[in-house]
Motif scaffolding. Structure first.
Motif, PDB file in Angstrom:
ATOM      1  N   ALA A  47       0.855  -1.197   0.000  1.00  0.00           N
ATOM      2  CA  ALA A  47       0.000   0.000   0.000  1.00  0.00           C
ATOM      3  C   ALA A  47       0.879   1.230   0.000  1.00  0.00           C
ATOM      4  O   ALA A  47       2.033   1.179   0.428  1.00  0.00           O
ATOM      5  CB  ALA A  47      -0.929  -0.001   1.210  1.00  0.00           C
ATOM      6  N   GLN A  52      -4.945   3.331   2.541  1.00  0.00           N
ATOM      7  CA  GLN A  52      -4.965   2.230   1.581  1.00  0.00           C
ATOM      8  C   GLN A  52      -4.581   0.917   2.253  1.00  0.00           C
ATOM      9  O   GLN A  52      -5.125  -0.145   1.923  1.00  0.00           O
ATOM     10  CB  GLN A  52      -4.011   2.531   0.417  1.00  0.00           C
ATOM     11  CG  GLN A  52      -4.138   1.572  -0.747  1.00  0.00           C
ATOM     12  CD  GLN A  52      -3.210   1.953  -1.884  1.00  0.00           C
ATOM     13  OE1 GLN A  52      -2.032   1.601  -1.876  1.00  0.00           O
ATOM     14  NE2 GLN A  52      -3.742   2.685  -2.860  1.00  0.00           N
ATOM     15  N   ARG A  56      -6.909  -2.383   2.221  1.00  0.00           N
ATOM     16  CA  ARG A  56      -6.465  -3.632   1.582  1.00  0.00           C
ATOM     17  C   ARG A  56      -6.458  -4.798   2.564  1.00  0.00           C
ATOM     18  O   ARG A  56      -6.738  -5.942   2.172  1.00  0.00           O
ATOM     19  CB  ARG A  56      -5.103  -3.414   0.933  1.00  0.00           C
ATOM     20  CG  ARG A  56      -5.226  -2.497  -0.277  1.00  0.00           C
ATOM     21  CD  ARG A  56      -3.996  -2.386  -1.121  1.00  0.00           C
ATOM     22  NE  ARG A  56      -4.322  -1.603  -2.318  1.00  0.00           N
ATOM     23  CZ  ARG A  56      -3.437  -1.254  -3.238  1.00  0.00           C
ATOM     24  NH1 ARG A  56      -2.157  -1.595  -3.113  1.00  0.00           N
ATOM     25  NH2 ARG A  56      -3.820  -0.545  -4.290  1.00  0.00           N
TER      26      ARG A  56
END
Length: 236
Positions: A47, A52, A56
């Protein structure tokens, strides 16, 4: 008889899953190359910022995929920095451990990472062998506290906090431990692993590990890194 594909699959599943979080593509690539040098480690996610990273991990969980056991987390990133991301990840996924990646001029950020729940920190110029050993140590429940900054950073942060009442409360909690348990706390705060503690105290590594487990239970702490943080905050 096991097939070749079955053996390969078993070997892959036995590897420690690692995630790399850094906003610089070249840094992620460099870390990935070092991690891949160890056949016992596997990169499962990457990431470019903390937000993020959380997304994820969440997506991997929804899909039933392997979650990272260890996250290599940069400190300074856009959108969501490493400290806030670490706090969110360790709170939501307690079996995911975070290693903060810092530079010489970011010691205060490193301490913030420890308070947020990170299991330790490494300097970004770490060599491949040291990085892989650190990942393995964290995955096994050990702390990784770079000796150069451990005492200096934690002690400076404690002085800056000026929380006398909190320090007194922590000292009282540590006094409820046995003499041997306090001795173990001091060694953990110095960055020693279970094996090193066992050697210092002339006991079996399993005994050192049990002592750390008892201390965590008595103090209500998540992991051994928190023992070090609280020890220094107590002014011990």
């Amino acid at each position: 008889m096991a097939t070749n594909s079955g053996i390969a699959g078993a070997a892959a599943s036995a590897r420690i899953p690692v995630m790399i979080v850094d906003d610089q593509p070249e840094t992620r690539l460099g870390l990935a190359l070092m991690v891949r040098r160890d056949p016992g480690l596997a990169i499962v996610l990457e990431a470019e910022d903390g937000r993020q990273a959380i997304d994820r991990i969440e997506r991997a969980e929804e899909l039933g995929r392997d979650l990272p056991r260890v996250v290599l987390m940069d400190v300074r990133m856009p959108v969501l920095d490493g400290i806030d991301a670490t706090a969110a990840i360790t709170r939501r996924w307690p079996n995911v451990y975070v290693l903060m990646l810092t530079t010489y001029d970011e010691d205060d950020y490193a301490f913030g990472g420890l308070e947020a729940g990170a299991s330790g920190f490494l300097l970004k110029d770490v060599r491949a062998g040291e990085l892989c050993r650190a990942v393995r140590s964290v995955a096994d429940g050990d702390a990784v506290l770079t000796p150069r900054v451990t005492r200096e950073v934690l002690a400076r942060s404690v002085r800056a906090s000026g929380q006398d009442k909190r320090a007194a409360e922590l000292r009282s909690a540590f006094r409820r431990l046995t003499d041997r348990e306090r001795e173990v706390c001091a060694l953990v705060a110095d960055g020693l692993s279970n094996a090193e503690i066992a050697e210092r105290l002339t006991v079996q590594p399993a005994s050192a590990k049990r002592a750390v487990t008892r201390i965590l239970a008595k103090l209500g702490l998540r992991d051994r890194t928190q023992i070090a943080v609280k020890w220094y905050q107590a002014g011990l």
